[in-house]
Design an enzyme around this catalytic site. Structure first.
Site, PDB file in Angstrom:
ATOM      1  N   LYS B 150     -14.587  34.285  31.781  1.00  0.00           N
ATOM      2  CA  LYS B 150     -13.509  33.884  30.883  1.00  0.00           C
ATOM      3  C   LYS B 150     -13.584  32.362  30.780  1.00  0.00           C
ATOM      4  O   LYS B 150     -13.406  31.645  31.775  1.00  0.00           O
ATOM      5  CB  LYS B 150     -12.164  34.345  31.437  1.00  0.00           C
ATOM      6  CG  LYS B 150     -11.000  34.096  30.493  1.00  0.00           C
ATOM      7  CD  LYS B 150     -10.277  32.843  30.904  1.00  0.00           C
ATOM      8  CE  LYS B 150      -9.268  32.388  29.876  1.00  0.00           C
ATOM      9  NZ  LYS B 150      -8.797  31.020  30.174  1.00  0.00           N
ATOM     10  N   GLY B 205      -8.460  27.259  39.981  1.00  0.00           N
ATOM     11  CA  GLY B 205      -7.398  26.687  39.156  1.00  0.00           C
ATOM     12  C   GLY B 205      -6.117  26.503  39.944  1.00  0.00           C
ATOM     13  O   GLY B 205      -6.146  26.330  41.163  1.00  0.00           O
ATOM     14  N   SER B 206      -5.004  26.592  39.246  1.00  0.00           N
ATOM     15  CA  SER B 206      -3.721  26.269  39.864  1.00  0.00           C
ATOM     16  C   SER B 206      -3.180  27.425  40.704  1.00  0.00           C
ATOM     17  O   SER B 206      -3.564  28.586  40.519  1.00  0.00           O
ATOM     18  CB  SER B 206      -2.696  25.935  38.783  1.00  0.00           C
ATOM     19  OG  SER B 206      -2.356  27.112  38.062  1.00  0.00           O
ATOM     20  N   ARG B 208      -0.183  28.531  40.478  1.00  0.00           N
ATOM     21  CA  ARG B 208       0.650  29.379  39.622  1.00  0.00           C
ATOM     22  C   ARG B 208      -0.188  30.446  38.910  1.00  0.00           C
ATOM     23  O   ARG B 208       0.111  31.643  38.973  1.00  0.00           O
ATOM     24  CB  ARG B 208       1.384  28.517  38.596  1.00  0.00           C
ATOM     25  CG  ARG B 208       2.465  29.226  37.817  1.00  0.00           C
ATOM     26  CD  ARG B 208       3.094  28.295  36.786  1.00  0.00           C
ATOM     27  NE  ARG B 208       2.134  27.861  35.787  1.00  0.00           N
ATOM     28  CZ  ARG B 208       1.736  28.598  34.748  1.00  0.00           C
ATOM     29  NH1 ARG B 208       2.237  29.804  34.565  1.00  0.00           N
ATOM     30  NH2 ARG B 208       0.850  28.135  33.890  1.00  0.00           N
ATOM     31  N   GLY B 210      -3.332  31.279  39.577  1.00  0.00           N
ATOM     32  CA  GLY B 210      -4.071  32.057  40.568  1.00  0.00           C
ATOM     33  C   GLY B 210      -3.226  33.176  41.147  1.00  0.00           C
ATOM     34  O   GLY B 210      -3.689  34.302  41.335  1.00  0.00           O
ATOM     35  N   GLU B 229      -9.602  30.095  44.139  1.00  0.00           N
ATOM     36  CA  GLU B 229      -9.568  28.808  44.845  1.00  0.00           C
ATOM     37  C   GLU B 229      -8.470  28.021  44.156  1.00  0.00           C
ATOM     38  O   GLU B 229      -8.609  27.664  42.993  1.00  0.00           O
ATOM     39  CB  GLU B 229     -10.952  28.153  44.748  1.00  0.00           C
ATOM     40  CG  GLU B 229     -11.130  26.989  45.692  1.00  0.00           C
ATOM     41  CD  GLU B 229     -10.847  25.668  45.003  1.00  0.00           C
ATOM     42  OE1 GLU B 229      -9.657  25.344  44.819  1.00  0.00           O
ATOM     43  OE2 GLU B 229     -11.812  24.976  44.664  1.00  0.00           O
ATOM     44  N   CYS B 266      -9.711  19.356  43.656  1.00  0.00           N
ATOM     45  CA  CYS B 266      -8.933  20.109  44.627  1.00  0.00           C
ATOM     46  C   CYS B 266      -9.093  19.542  46.022  1.00  0.00           C
ATOM     47  O   CYS B 266      -8.334  19.894  46.917  1.00  0.00           O
ATOM     48  CB  CYS B 266      -9.350  21.574  44.590  1.00  0.00           C
ATOM     49  SG  CYS B 266     -11.121  21.787  44.765  1.00  0.00           S
ATOM     50  N   GLU B 359       1.216  19.441  45.398  1.00  0.00           N
ATOM     51  CA  GLU B 359       0.043  18.735  44.896  1.00  0.00           C
ATOM     52  C   GLU B 359       0.367  17.923  43.644  1.00  0.00           C
ATOM     53  O   GLU B 359       1.083  18.383  42.749  1.00  0.00           O
ATOM     54  CB  GLU B 359      -1.051  19.768  44.554  1.00  0.00           C
ATOM     55  CG  GLU B 359      -2.381  19.146  44.117  1.00  0.00           C
ATOM     56  CD  GLU B 359      -3.479  20.186  43.872  1.00  0.00           C
ATOM     57  OE1 GLU B 359      -3.188  21.399  43.968  1.00  0.00           O
ATOM     58  OE2 GLU B 359      -4.623  19.791  43.607  1.00  0.00           O
TER      59      GLU B 359
END
Lengths: 507, 507
Positions: B150, B205-206, B208, B210, B229, B266, B359
């Site tokens: 994606k 990604g984030s 939220r 994830g 991750e 990250c 973060e």
């Protein structure tokens, strides 16, 4: 931190486990090994007393239970050697490399550390080997994780007696306070699973309960891994050659596998595909008299479920009985059964799929008769989800891969391997050897997490996580990552300068 | 099977991936290796064109992007060697043993097989190395799993261009049709993740997003593993000795790590604990002029989030700035930033914890000033959940473990190791080496599944599952499990008769 959702008793249990975690993680592997062996010896020492309680609570035979205690002790001893051997740490060392392909790289060393406190939900059908001090518990303790066991309601007295034996042995072996605790009750188990200090869960039981617990673990504010060993129907395929060569042997093996432990095993062969018109049904019928002993089912609830599943199967159009079997209930509501073997043509199996493919937990199995020329491999995904095992019985020439159907058999093996954890040849899936190469798992719903096994020494990996150390001074490194390798564990050391050649030989 | 929830286009994508799975799983490892190297070479061949698109779409510098293409190619080449080496198969052989401790045991052999089709959700901040042909994709293809990527909405044109390069190379290398496909759009990604033919997901990604995807994967009728991750703030601890010995070097390293890629990594060090009254803040202030270049943030949404987090942090009582930094928006809504370094006393950090510990994705980091005598290890669980990394900067004598604070430092290292995937010494967590011993993971919310890594060759294990073969004739065994070991992979063979001695030396 306070944890309002726990009762004071459970709060004390979880707090003790959490407090024990750093000290337990820091124990020497040899000390953990000694503790596991001490538990094994103590269980064997208490065998007569424990087996007496277990027989009363579960209805399993004394022979089966006595063997199960031995198996439980062997499991603990295998994990003792596993912990010290250290291969499961997958210790990797990449020395610093100034010529690294992407610029100078630091020294990197990777090992595995214990997850922290784990809750294990015991099984009903293995009151020793997958209960208080069973395979999951051995793996959890071997990994260095404090263990909270939720006792199965089917054998509470045995759970308490086993826990007392184990606690005494662990304390005498010098293990920290709180490394092992027993709790009772499903609500208590759920509350502990939800506690943020718990880092993983394991379970052996039904798909329904396993799913419930897996969902709880996945939907926590901080999700944790949940290793459930759930349901399986273990399809078997038997070729015409195999039946021509040894119909009676196969029939007797099948009946042994279906009737043992009153069929209450996750590895019971639930469906056996044979060529239409084969001699196997007659051979099964002929051998059945030797397997007609009545066995008590584990508890009234399981017996009731079995009665319902059995009625549904035998009432499905196209299903006939090869061995009718019997099921009766005594005055205490306990069910007593003899094995039932049903048969159905493939067309009837297809038409009755919804009623037939669900697991029947008890001594019942279904022979599916397949018309000549039907491709076998597509039957696996057509009828089954993930399974613990899949089996193929071959004729002697077929085992050489030299018969005209060799490609079809290879396709069938590949189809099974895509959906099961263990592919067997010319054997029966019950009786799962406890060894380093065992794999007792499989895609959903055989397990809730197919990354590992619940039988055998590889199970330890479920309760550890990888950690790397970068440019760590020796004094801050775990022993297994030091250059002098004081524990003598297998270390995989990357050759210097290899990175600039990565992939070069594949161009 | 029809899958009503997919559009015809997506149904075709998933059907192609599913159809490719058996053939791809059956490819020789050497052929998969050649295909991965071909993709790597093709990406490097297209580097100028791809970097031009990437720079335009992401705002990252040409130097960074050029290096990232090289890293992406190196990753693919590392996996090419990894596939053929075969250590990741963890091939185990237990020969049949008539004297086994629990009765005669069969021959058992265990390896790992590909899971089947996998969807990988690309990252915004690594348009090459964690995008269409990034680390996850390399691991998925190396494992033998058909891959659906994606695309990230932040670099759609680059995603298409990369996919075209990769598709051409994979086809030319003879890989089956359908082993790699690209889709666009979050809804499409979610629909594919929910499809029963998909066997795993990966994501960078984030927290939220994830969490949203992890929940979808866990709550499917058949749950699948989801390797996300997610977020990390990467705490750093610096001792008084380290600052006394090399304040300027540490300050410059810190600023380099915070400002690189505009802090959108990250692994950016988010919190640096230093002794109260140390010389480090002054050293940071003195060095800041060399790190004042303005960088564009990846997209307007990320810039807006950064602006909000930055305002919240700088507006928290007790927080002062060491390096004020700046943030402005251009006419296209793109944000441009220079690094901000804030400082706060431990008491203020504690009081403002809710506002401060989340973060801040961008070039901002916080120095926490710790009063003398404060135990350091308890600060880790007090302020942080799971993290990708944790770092310790030591003085020369402290690295020997001979200083009076050695036990405290060991406790701090142990506390970090309990909560992070990588523990660093005297370095900075940005710049994650792609090697066999790398570990880029950590407990929730660093990842959604901490059983493996998302950087380095160990990542391949995420996309395979264990399978055992019992009493299999040689012709039905995977090559890596045969006695003649034609692939020459590492095999672990259990010694005959060992089981009766298990645990004996620990008694």
């Amino acid at each position: 931190m306070s944890h309002a959702s726990l009762s004071p008793e459970l709060e004390a249990v979880v707090a003790r486990a959490a407090a024990a975690a750093p000290a337990f993680a820091a124990t020497a592997p040899e000390d953990r090994a000694r503790a596991l062996v001490a538990v094994a010896d103590a269980l064997e020492g208490a065998k007569p007393r424990l087996v007496e309680i277990a027989a009363r609570e579960t209805g399993l035979t004394e022979a089966r239970l006595t063997g199960e205690v031995t198996r439980t002790a062997v499991q603990l001893r295998l994990f003792a050697d596993t912990v010290v051997d250290g291969a499961y740490l997958d210790a990797r060392i990449d020395p610093a490399d100034p010529g690294f392909a992407l610029g100078a790289r630091p020294d990197l060393r990777r090992t595995h550390l214990p997850l922290g406190p784990v809750i294990n939900f015991s099984a009903s059908n293995f009151p020793f080997a997958f209960s208080v001090m069973g395979g999951d518990s051995a793996a959890i303790l071997a990994a260095g994780c404090p263990l909270i066991v939720k006792a199965h309601s089917g054998h509470p007295e045995l759970s308490d007696a086993t826990a007392e034996v184990a606690s005494t042995a662990l304390a005498a072996a010098g293990m920290p306070d709180g490394v092992f605790q027993l709790i009772h009750g499903r609500e208590a188990g759920v509350a502990v699973l939800q506690d943020p200090r718990i880092q993983a869960g394991s379970f052996t039981g039904s798909i329904r309960v396993g799913r419930l617990l897996a969902d709880i673990a996945a939907n926590r504010p901080a999700p944790i891994p949940f290793y459930g060993e759930l349901g399986s129907v273990n399809p078997v395929f038997i070729t015409a050659d195999a039946i021509a060569e040894r119909a009676e042997e196969i029939a007797r093996g099948y009946l042994t596998s279906v009737s043992g432990s009153a069929g209450q095993l996750c590895t019971k062969p639930g469906f056996v595909f044979v060529p239409e018109g084969s001699a196997l049904p007659a051979a099964i019928e002929a051998a059945a008299a030797d397997f007609a002993a009545e066995h008590r089912l584990l508890d009234p609830r399981i017996a009731q479920s079995f009665a319902e599943r059995r009625d549904a199967i035998l009432g499905t159009p196209g299903v006939r009985t090869i061995v009718p079997g019997a099921l009766r209930f005594d005055q205490d509501g306990q069910g007593w059964a003899t094995p039932t073997i049903a048969a159905v043509p493939l067309a009837g199996f297809r038409a009755g799929k919804a009623a037939l493919v669900e697991e029947a937990f008890g001594p019942l199995s279904i022979v599916v008769e397949v018309p000549e020329g039907t491709p076998l491999a597509p039957l696996v995904p057509e009828f089954f989800e993930g399974n613990l095992s899949g089996t193929l019985h071959l004729g002697a020439a077929e085992a050489d891969g030299s018969t005209p159907n060799a490609d079809e058999l290879r396709a069938l093996v590949a189809a099974l391997a895509r959906q099961v954890g263990r592919v067997l040849f010319n054997g029966w899936s019950t009786g799962v050897a406890v060894t380093p190469a065992q794999q007792h798992g499989g895609p959903w719903p055989a397990t809730s997490n197919d990354a590992s096994t619940s039988v055998g020494s590889a199970a330890i990996s479920r309760f550890q996580r990888p950690v790397a150390y970068q440019n760590a001074p020796t004094t801050f490194l775990p022993a297994e990552l030091r250059d002098d390798n004081p524990r003598g564990v297998p270390q995989s050391v990357s050759p210097a300068g290899e990175s600039t050649a990565w992939g070069a030989r594949w161009r």
